[in-house]
Design a protein around this motif. Sequence first.
Motif, PDB file in Angstrom:
ATOM      1  N   GLU A  96       8.162   4.058   2.971  1.00 33.55           N
ATOM      2  CA  GLU A  96       7.272   4.932   3.754  1.00 33.55           C
ATOM      3  C   GLU A  96       5.819   4.755   3.322  1.00 33.55           C
ATOM      4  O   GLU A  96       4.915   4.731   4.154  1.00 33.55           O
ATOM      5  N   CYS A  97       5.582   4.620   2.034  1.00 33.08           N
ATOM      6  CA  CYS A  97       4.216   4.406   1.537  1.00 33.08           C
ATOM      7  C   CYS A  97       3.661   3.074   2.025  1.00 33.08           C
ATOM      8  O   CYS A  97       2.496   2.995   2.429  1.00 33.08           O
ATOM      9  N   ASN A 153       4.424   1.549   4.712  1.00 32.80           N
ATOM     10  CA  ASN A 153       4.203   1.635   6.158  1.00 32.80           C
ATOM     11  C   ASN A 153       2.959   2.431   6.530  1.00 32.80           C
ATOM     12  O   ASN A 153       2.575   2.460   7.689  1.00 32.80           O
ATOM     13  N   MET A 154       2.315   3.065   5.552  1.00 34.14           N
ATOM     14  CA  MET A 154       1.108   3.838   5.835  1.00 34.14           C
ATOM     15  C   MET A 154      -0.113   2.952   6.076  1.00 34.14           C
ATOM     16  O   MET A 154      -1.108   3.414   6.617  1.00 34.14           O
ATOM     17  N   LEU A 169      -2.348   1.234   3.763  1.00 40.62           N
ATOM     18  CA  LEU A 169      -3.381   1.821   2.912  1.00 40.62           C
ATOM     19  C   LEU A 169      -4.199   0.775   2.157  1.00 40.62           C
ATOM     20  O   LEU A 169      -4.442   0.905   0.973  1.00 40.62           O
ATOM     21  N   VAL A 171      -0.393   7.718  -3.731  1.00 44.04           N
ATOM     22  CA  VAL A 171      -0.168   7.733  -2.296  1.00 44.04           C
ATOM     23  C   VAL A 171       0.832   8.822  -1.913  1.00 44.04           C
ATOM     24  O   VAL A 171       0.689   9.495  -0.903  1.00 44.04           O
ATOM     25  N   LYS A 172       1.848   8.985  -2.739  1.00 43.19           N
ATOM     26  CA  LYS A 172       2.916   9.952  -2.451  1.00 43.19           C
ATOM     27  C   LYS A 172       3.565  10.349  -3.768  1.00 43.19           C
ATOM     28  O   LYS A 172       3.655   9.550  -4.688  1.00 43.19           O
ATOM     29  N   TRP A 218      -1.229   3.269  -5.674  1.00 41.85           N
ATOM     30  CA  TRP A 218      -1.932   2.084  -5.191  1.00 41.85           C
ATOM     31  C   TRP A 218      -2.672   1.478  -6.380  1.00 41.85           C
ATOM     32  O   TRP A 218      -3.432   2.160  -7.060  1.00 41.85           O
ATOM     33  N   ARG A 230       8.815  -1.082   9.210  1.00 40.32           N
ATOM     34  CA  ARG A 230       7.851  -1.650  10.149  1.00 40.32           C
ATOM     35  C   ARG A 230       7.320  -2.956   9.574  1.00 40.32           C
ATOM     36  O   ARG A 230       7.350  -3.167   8.380  1.00 40.32           O
ATOM     37  N   TYR A 265       5.263  -5.424   7.814  1.00 40.12           N
ATOM     38  CA  TYR A 265       4.255  -5.270   6.770  1.00 40.12           C
ATOM     39  C   TYR A 265       4.400  -6.444   5.843  1.00 40.12           C
ATOM     40  O   TYR A 265       5.495  -6.848   5.506  1.00 40.12           O
TER      41      TYR A 265
END
Length: 173
Positions: free
Chosen positions: A97-98, A100-101, A103, A112-113, A131, A168, A170
């Motif tokens: 999920e991170c 896919n952001m 960033l 990030v999360k 990050w 997704r 990436y």
Amino acid sequence: MSNRTGLLRIRLLRGINLAIRDAPTRSSDPYVVISTANQKFKSRVVKKNCNPQWNEEFTLSITDINTPIKLAVFDKDRFTKDDGMGDAEIDIKPYIECLNMGLESLPKGCVVKRVQPSRSNNLADESPCVWNDGKIIQDMTLRLQNVECGEIAIQIQLFNASGIKGMRTYSLS
């Protein structure tokens, strides 16, 4: 399913308060087995230590984020079958999920999360996705199951991650 994969680097850092399996020495000779689908890796054995430092890296090929990554700890025995010292699953979905952001422009060291421990994961403590120099790294402390005590500290990082099922598009270099 795509036949493209990503590579997941797992840094096996240390064990914390692992179970005692060798009564005479009140210690254990632990090692870790990390496995998924058709891959299996084994760490070195740390003799007579319930708080071992491994500092080893393993790289797994990932095609589907829903395929479980299993971690099992054992006590090495010389003349009998190795004793189980607990197990856990590594959940990479929050990490994905991170990714896919998107960033790419964050400052170094930015969290990030923060993934919280829950009944659906084996986390012993909050697990930050950070990050760092163009990469996202997640530190995890996993509480071992099926044992009286013990935790394993690891760090994960995914790279060359284009085309993984459930993710997704990436790509990291």
